[in-house]
Design an enzyme around this catalytic site. Structure first.
Site, PDB file in Angstrom:
ATOM      1  N   CYS B  28       0.831  -1.198   0.000  1.00  0.00           N
ATOM      2  CA  CYS B  28       0.000   0.000   0.000  1.00  0.00           C
ATOM      3  C   CYS B  28       0.866   1.249   0.000  1.00  0.00           C
ATOM      4  O   CYS B  28       1.648   1.474   0.919  1.00  0.00           O
ATOM      5  CB  CYS B  28      -0.947  -0.085   1.199  1.00  0.00           C
ATOM      6  SG  CYS B  28      -1.353   1.447   2.012  1.00  0.00           S
ATOM      7  N   CYS B  31       0.671   3.767   2.873  1.00  0.00           N
ATOM      8  CA  CYS B  31       1.236   3.162   4.094  1.00  0.00           C
ATOM      9  C   CYS B  31       2.746   3.334   4.102  1.00  0.00           C
ATOM     10  O   CYS B  31       3.336   3.658   5.132  1.00  0.00           O
ATOM     11  CB  CYS B  31       0.921   1.667   4.158  1.00  0.00           C
ATOM     12  SG  CYS B  31      -0.829   1.286   4.088  1.00  0.00           S
TER      13      CYS B  31
END
Ligand SMILES: Cc1cc2nc3c(=O)[nH]c(=O)nc-3n(C[C@H](O)[C@H](O)[C@H](O)COP(=O)(O)OP(=O)(O)OC[C@H]3O[C@@H](n4cnc5c(N)ncnc54)[C@H](O)[C@@H]3O)c2cc1C
Lengths: 285, 104
Positions: B28, B31
């Site tokens: 991600c 992230c």
């Protein structure tokens, strides 16, 4: 280590192009991101009556003149769509497709986002509603995902989801292309709202409720505060001061993105101001 | 320092006076961008709050338990009680203000 540009400029309308020209003339390394074919708002204007020095020029000719100006300075456009800009402190991460670029300053010249969010969309954002299939898709592995497709890239994203999810419900809106995969169901109904309880669980259309675990809303224009987490906005415009500074140090906004009036010459003027402010910001660090 | 949560075990975070758990995953983008921010905040808020990271792929039960539908998701716990959550990337100053506001 990836190259760190002095200034990344997002958008290839008059605001971004003007900012790029001034930044390049000032000797900064720049990354100009946006459609290489330039802003659609340039080519679509039949005749422009009020751009000083270019009386009654057609939008197409204006676009050609701007391209020629970029070429004359050796400025290349990096064709692509920016998904997010991350303020990392003294630099920015700019994600476009699979690439994350780095820059010390950013100029947002991405025009104005049109279209209101669907009822329920904001309420359930992060709770079943997502704007990014490549970011959140894996959370719906083996489940049902719905794709509300408002843009050309949506088809590719749906095909990506189809590799993870059991089923993908695809709602093409306007001229969105149709994806291909066995487990994609194309539903030709206009999404009216997103419903749920605590978490989104269905797309509402005139025909009824279509249940899904995850709902991906894929639009061409992203609201500026979604493009840049932490950015302060006032309504649909990015909040800027007269130097085109935003609330995030090192990030500037100009043109339609910074508010009315929506005009070419104002966009170009603000692009120039934003570039000069970015140059000043860089010199003071 | 940000401590990795492994094998679905987050008792330590729940036993702490104050803890922040960043649910994220390696694939991600936001992230990955948030990780260094959390690392810096863990130093700035040292002694006040403990920082943890839970990979949602490696800790699917925790992710399910805390209704993680979108990542990164940052959860704030006070004496084991969930007192706040924030989804998505936030610039450092923003994230710090959020965490501090939840700790009261
Ligand atoms: C039909 C028409 C006629 C007009 N006539 C006139 C006129 O006569 N006189 C006048 O002054 N104004 C006119 N306007 C208004 C004018 O078009 C706008 O004010 C002007 O284009 C604003 O420039 P801008 O650079 O701020 O934004 P835009 O021109 O909207 O450019 C934004 C750019 O950002 C890009 N972009 C957006 N999001 C992203 C992203 N996430 N990643 C990468 N790139 C992104 C877009 O693709 C585009 O290249 C007209 C507009 C239209 C539609």
């Amino acid at each position: 280590m990836p190259q760190r540009y002095d200034i990344a400029i997002i958008g290839t309308g008059p605001a971004g192009i003007s900012a790029a020209i001034t930044a390049a003339v000032r000797g900064k390394t720049i990354l100009l991101l946006g459609p290489a074919a330039l802003s659609e708002k340039l080519s679509r204007a039949e005749k422009i009556e009020n751009y000083p020095g270019l009386p009654a020029i057609s939008g197409a000719d204006f676009a050609r003149a701007l391209s020629a100006h970029l070429d004359s300075l050796g400025i290349r456009i990096t064709d692509g769509r920016v998904g997010a800009v991350y303020a990392m402190g003294d630099w920015f991460g700019i994600q476009a497709g699979e690439t994350t670029y780095e820059a010390s300053a950013v100029i947002l010249a991405c025009g104005v986002a049109q279209g209101k969010p669907l009822p329920g969309e904001e309420e359930f954002l992060g709770r079943g509603v997502s704007y990014c299939a490549t970011c959140d898709g894996r959370l719906y592995r083996g489940k049902t995902a719905a794709v509300l497709a408002y843009c050309a890239e949506a088809a590719k994203e749906a095909e990506f989801l189809a590799t993870l999810c059991a089923r993908v419900l695809y709602f093409p809106v306007g001229r969105a292309p149709i994806p291909r995969a066995e487990n994609i169901e194309v539903i030709r109904e206009l999404p009216r709202a997103i419903a749920g309880e605590g978490k989104a669980n269905a797309v509402l259309t005139d025909a009824g409720a279509r249940e899904a675990d995850g709902i991906f809303v894929l639009r061409d224009a992203v609201l500026p505060e979604r493009l840049v987490p932490g950015l302060a906005t006032e309504g649909e415009r990015v909040a800027v001061d007269l130097s085109m500074r935003t609330n995030l140090p090192g990030l500037f906004a100009c043109g339609d993105a910074a508010g009315r009036p929506y005009q070419y010459v104002k966009a170009a003027g603000q692009g120039n101001t934003a570039a000069l402010s970015a140059v000043e910001y860089l010199s003071k660090r | 320092m940000v401590t990795k949560i492994e094998n679905e075990k987050m008792e330590k975070a729940l036993e702490a006076k104050a803890a922040v758990v960043d649910f994220s995953a390696t694939w991600c983008g936001p992230c990955r961008m948030l990780a260094p921010v959390m690392e810096e905040l863990s130093e700035e808020l040292k002694g006040k709050v403990d920082f943890y990271n839970a990979d949602t792929d490696e800790n699917p039960q925790l992710a399910g338990k805390y209704n993680i539908y979108s990542i990164p998701a940052v959860l704030v716990f006070k004496d084991g009680q969930l007192v706040g959550s924030s989804v998505g990337f936030r610039p450092k100053a923003d994230m710090k203000a959020f965490i501090e506001s939840k700790l009261g």
